[in-house]
Structure formats: structure tokens, C-alpha cells
Write a protein that holds these residues in place. Structure first.
Motif, PDB file in Angstrom:
ATOM      1  N   GLU A 160       0.809  -1.217   0.000  1.00 22.69           N
ATOM      2  CA  GLU A 160       0.000   0.000   0.000  1.00 22.69           C
ATOM      3  C   GLU A 160       0.843   1.268   0.000  1.00 22.69           C
ATOM      4  N   ALA A 161       2.094   1.151   0.350  1.00 18.41           N
ATOM      5  CA  ALA A 161       2.990   2.303   0.414  1.00 18.41           C
ATOM      6  C   ALA A 161       4.314   1.923  -0.236  1.00 18.41           C
ATOM      7  N   PRO A 162       4.983   2.876  -0.884  1.00 16.60           N
ATOM      8  CA  PRO A 162       6.250   2.574  -1.531  1.00 16.60           C
ATOM      9  C   PRO A 162       7.309   2.133  -0.527  1.00 16.60           C
ATOM     10  N   ALA A 163       8.160   1.240  -0.940  1.00 18.19           N
ATOM     11  CA  ALA A 163       9.301   0.857  -0.101  1.00 18.19           C
ATOM     12  C   ALA A 163      10.121   2.107   0.196  1.00 18.19           C
ATOM     13  N   GLY A 164      10.636   2.182   1.405  1.00 19.25           N
ATOM     14  CA  GLY A 164      11.436   3.342   1.781  1.00 19.25           C
ATOM     15  C   GLY A 164      10.622   4.515   2.297  1.00 19.25           C
ATOM     16  N   THR A 165       9.298   4.339   2.450  1.00 14.99           N
ATOM     17  CA  THR A 165       8.477   5.420   2.998  1.00 14.99           C
ATOM     18  C   THR A 165       8.927   5.741   4.418  1.00 14.99           C
ATOM     19  N   ASP A 166       9.082   7.009   4.702  1.00 16.37           N
ATOM     20  CA  ASP A 166       9.538   7.461   6.025  1.00 16.37           C
ATOM     21  C   ASP A 166       8.374   7.359   7.006  1.00 16.37           C
ATOM     22  N   ALA A 167       8.353   6.285   7.783  1.00 19.87           N
ATOM     23  CA  ALA A 167       7.225   6.017   8.686  1.00 19.87           C
ATOM     24  C   ALA A 167       7.057   7.115   9.727  1.00 19.87           C
ATOM     25  N   GLY A 168       8.150   7.591  10.269  1.00 21.21           N
ATOM     26  CA  GLY A 168       8.065   8.634  11.280  1.00 21.21           C
ATOM     27  C   GLY A 168       7.448   9.911  10.752  1.00 21.21           C
ATOM     28  N   ALA A 169       7.799  10.274   9.521  1.00 24.72           N
ATOM     29  CA  ALA A 169       7.242  11.484   8.915  1.00 24.72           C
ATOM     30  C   ALA A 169       5.751  11.326   8.651  1.00 24.72           C
ATOM     31  N   VAL A 170       5.343  10.142   8.241  1.00 23.75           N
ATOM     32  CA  VAL A 170       3.933   9.895   7.944  1.00 23.75           C
ATOM     33  C   VAL A 170       3.070  10.048   9.187  1.00 23.75           C
ATOM     34  N   VAL A 171       3.440   9.399  10.279  1.00 27.66           N
ATOM     35  CA  VAL A 171       2.586   9.433  11.464  1.00 27.66           C
ATOM     36  C   VAL A 171       2.568  10.826  12.103  1.00 27.66           C
ATOM     37  N   ARG A 172       3.642  11.585  11.950  1.00 22.51           N
ATOM     38  CA  ARG A 172       3.636  12.956  12.441  1.00 22.51           C
ATOM     39  C   ARG A 172       2.727  13.834  11.591  1.00 22.51           C
ATOM     40  N   ALA A 197      -7.448  14.967   7.297  1.00 21.97           N
ATOM     41  CA  ALA A 197      -6.009  14.848   7.509  1.00 21.97           C
ATOM     42  C   ALA A 197      -5.507  13.480   7.089  1.00 21.97           C
ATOM     43  N   ALA A 198      -6.269  12.436   7.431  1.00 22.10           N
ATOM     44  CA  ALA A 198      -5.880  11.073   7.068  1.00 22.10           C
ATOM     45  C   ALA A 198      -5.878  10.886   5.557  1.00 22.10           C
ATOM     46  N   ARG A 199      -6.904  11.392   4.873  1.00 17.01           N
ATOM     47  CA  ARG A 199      -6.969  11.263   3.415  1.00 17.01           C
ATOM     48  C   ARG A 199      -5.816  11.996   2.740  1.00 17.01           C
ATOM     49  N   THR A 200      -5.490  13.170   3.246  1.00 17.49           N
ATOM     50  CA  THR A 200      -4.406  13.958   2.657  1.00 17.49           C
ATOM     51  C   THR A 200      -3.073  13.229   2.776  1.00 17.49           C
ATOM     52  N   VAL A 201      -2.809  12.691   3.958  1.00 14.27           N
ATOM     53  CA  VAL A 201      -1.549  11.975   4.171  1.00 14.27           C
ATOM     54  C   VAL A 201      -1.514  10.698   3.338  1.00 14.27           C
ATOM     55  N   LEU A 202      -2.645   9.994   3.245  1.00  8.45           N
ATOM     56  CA  LEU A 202      -2.697   8.776   2.440  1.00  8.45           C
ATOM     57  C   LEU A 202      -2.372   9.074   0.977  1.00  8.45           C
ATOM     58  N   ALA A 203      -2.941  10.150   0.440  1.00  9.17           N
ATOM     59  CA  ALA A 203      -2.658  10.522  -0.952  1.00  9.17           C
ATOM     60  C   ALA A 203      -1.186  10.858  -1.137  1.00  9.17           C
ATOM     61  N   ARG A 206       0.905   7.628  -1.188  1.00  4.70           N
ATOM     62  CA  ARG A 206       0.785   6.928  -2.472  1.00  4.70           C
ATOM     63  C   ARG A 206       1.560   7.622  -3.580  1.00  4.70           C
ATOM     64  N   ALA A 207       1.678   8.942  -3.473  1.00  3.51           N
ATOM     65  CA  ALA A 207       2.416   9.708  -4.483  1.00  3.51           C
ATOM     66  C   ALA A 207       3.917   9.685  -4.258  1.00  3.51           C
ATOM     67  N   GLY A 208       4.347   9.048  -3.182  1.00  5.79           N
ATOM     68  CA  GLY A 208       5.777   8.961  -2.896  1.00  5.79           C
ATOM     69  C   GLY A 208       6.360  10.169  -2.213  1.00  5.79           C
ATOM     70  N   ALA A 209       5.491  11.035  -1.669  1.00  6.70           N
ATOM     71  CA  ALA A 209       5.977  12.268  -1.043  1.00  6.70           C
ATOM     72  C   ALA A 209       6.732  12.027   0.253  1.00  6.70           C
ATOM     73  N   PHE A 210       6.575  10.849   0.840  1.00  6.71           N
ATOM     74  CA  PHE A 210       7.237  10.561   2.112  1.00  6.71           C
ATOM     75  C   PHE A 210       8.422   9.620   1.931  1.00  6.71           C
ATOM     76  N   GLY A 211       8.990   9.571   0.729  1.00 12.02           N
ATOM     77  CA  GLY A 211      10.220   8.810   0.555  1.00 12.02           C
ATOM     78  C   GLY A 211      11.338   9.440   1.356  1.00 12.02           C
ATOM     79  N   ARG A 212      12.246   8.625   1.812  1.00 12.75           N
ATOM     80  CA  ARG A 212      13.349   9.155   2.622  1.00 12.75           C
ATOM     81  C   ARG A 212      14.209  10.087   1.776  1.00 12.75           C
TER      82      ARG A 212
END
Length: 225
Positions: A160-172, A197-203, A206-212
Motif C-alpha cells: 500500500e505504500a512505496p518501499a522506503g516510505t519514512d514512517a516517522g514522517a507519515v505518522v507525524r 487529515a488522514a486522506r491527505t496523508v494517504l494521498a 501513495r504519491a511517494g511524497a514521504f520517501g526518505r
């Protein structure tokens, strides 16, 4: 505070998260001091919180307080440390969208009741007035966010999320707009805002904005020649 869980209020009819009291005199003393600190913060604010107040309301002698905690700041730090010793785990709804929505809604639920919100709000206020309080609050939330990272780890494993997604950044990012309204602009929050807020972060995930950062830099640089 997972990303949403805040420091608990003083004990009322049932133990709040983080207030479980193992047996023994030392544990009871620590819990009594914690409750007195939270009550003092909630009712009078950080400037009025003194060792004398804690001694009077906890039943623990000032000598013991100074010997074990050293200062009001030491008691604040321990109150937050005790709050962080609960067994809370991040939600697992089976999807990243559901988990993010559950986290965001917990923020709203935690602050919907003024009585429940009083203690965490007082801790935040204290953090603006005391370096020690700020350090303790930061450590508390770092632990909460760390527990929430499993939400993203599971999402990556499910694809559901790209490999390398920054988990800490997402939950913050899920909590950020809610805390902005609660503590900066002092606007109301509700379930609809939490879901947004949840929908915005989910989008964004998926767009890869939270890659490290290093992975985004590699992508920007293009393929090696």
C-alpha cells in the motif's frame, strides 16, 4: 502519545493509559507524585507548580521529593515517563487508510472532553516555559510516534505504500494539522477534520511524497550513466 495519545489526566474512577500501578511502596509513591503533578498543572499551571504543592497533595515529604526527583522539572519528566509505560499499540484496521483515520480520530477524541484534555494541554504549556519540560514532552511523543510506525511498516509489506516510505514522517503528518488547530490557532477539531487529515496523508504516501531524503535525491538525479 501514539501520535494521538496525550499525557493522561489524574486518576479518577479508573486508571488512564500510562497509570497502571504495579505493587510496592516505591510504585505507589511515584504514582502519587505523578497525580499531584498533573493536578497542579491542570488546576494552576506550570508557574504555580512547586515542590511544596506536590508534597501537600501527594503526601510525600519534601525531603523525599528533593532526594528522588531533585526539582519540579524532575517530577514533570517522571510523570511523562510513567505515562509512557503503558501498553498502547497502534491501530491495525487492515488498511493504511483505516489506520491513519483511526490515529487522527484519536487526537480528536482525546481533546473533545475538556477534562480529559486539561492535563496534556497543561504539559504543552509547561514545555513553552521550561527547557526540561520541553525535553520530556519531546521524548514522550518520540516514543508514541515510534509505536505508530508499525502502521506504515505494515502498509509497505502489503504494497500500500512505496518501499522506503519514512514512517516517522507519515505518522507525524497525520497529527500535525490537528495539533496546529489545538495549540496554535485554537480552532475546534472534529471527526471530519481528522478524516481529511488522514486522506491527505494517504494521498501523499501513495504519491511517494514521504520517501526518505536520500531516495528522493537519487530519483531527482536520474539514472546513473
Amino acid at each position: 502519545m501514539n501520535a494521538s495519545q496525550n499525557p493522561p489526566a489524574p486518576d479518577e474512577t479508573a486508571p488512564a493509559p500510562g497509570s497502571r500501578r504495579p505493587g510496592g511502596r516505591t510504585a505507589r509513591t511515584r504514582a502519587a507524585v505523578r497525580d499531584a503533578v498533573l493536578t497542579g498543572l491542570t488546576e494552576h499551571g506550570y508557574p504555580a507548580l512547586t515542590v511544596e504543592y506536590v508534597a501537600e497533595h501527594s503526601g510525600v515529604h519534601k525531603t523525599t521529593l528533593y532526594r528522588r526527583w531533585g526539582s519540579v522539572e524532575g517530577m514533570l519528566a517522571d510523570a511523562l515517563a510513567l505515562a509512557g509505560e503503558d501498553r498502547w499499540e497502534a491501530p491495525d484496521t487492515g488498511s493504511l487508510g483505516g489506520d491513519l483515520r483511526a490515529l487522527a480520530r484519536e487526537v480528536v477524541d482525546s481533546f473533545a472532553d475538556p477534562a480529559r484534555a486539561a492535563a496534556p494541554t497543561a504539559f504543552v504549556a509547561a514545555a513553552f516555559q521550561s527547557r526540561e519540560a520541553a525535553d520530556s514532552l519531546r521524548a514522550f511523543y518520540e516514543e508514541r510516534f515510534r509505536r505508530c510506525e508499525s502502521v506504515v511498516d505494515r502498509a509497505v509489506a502489503r504494497g500500500e505504500a512505496p518501499a522506503g516510505t519514512d514512517a516517522g514522517a507519515v505518522v507525524r503528518a497525520v497529527s500535525a494539522p490537528l495539533f496546529l488547530r489545538l495549540f496554535v490557532t485554537r480552532e475546534p477539531v472534529d471527526t471530519a477534520l481528522a478524516d481529511q487529515a488522514a486522506r491527505t496523508v494517504l494521498a501523499a504516501v501513495r504519491a511517494g511524497a514521504f520517501g526518505r531524503e536520500e531516495e528522493r535525491a537519487d530519483t531527482a538525479a536520474g539514472p546513473a550513466v
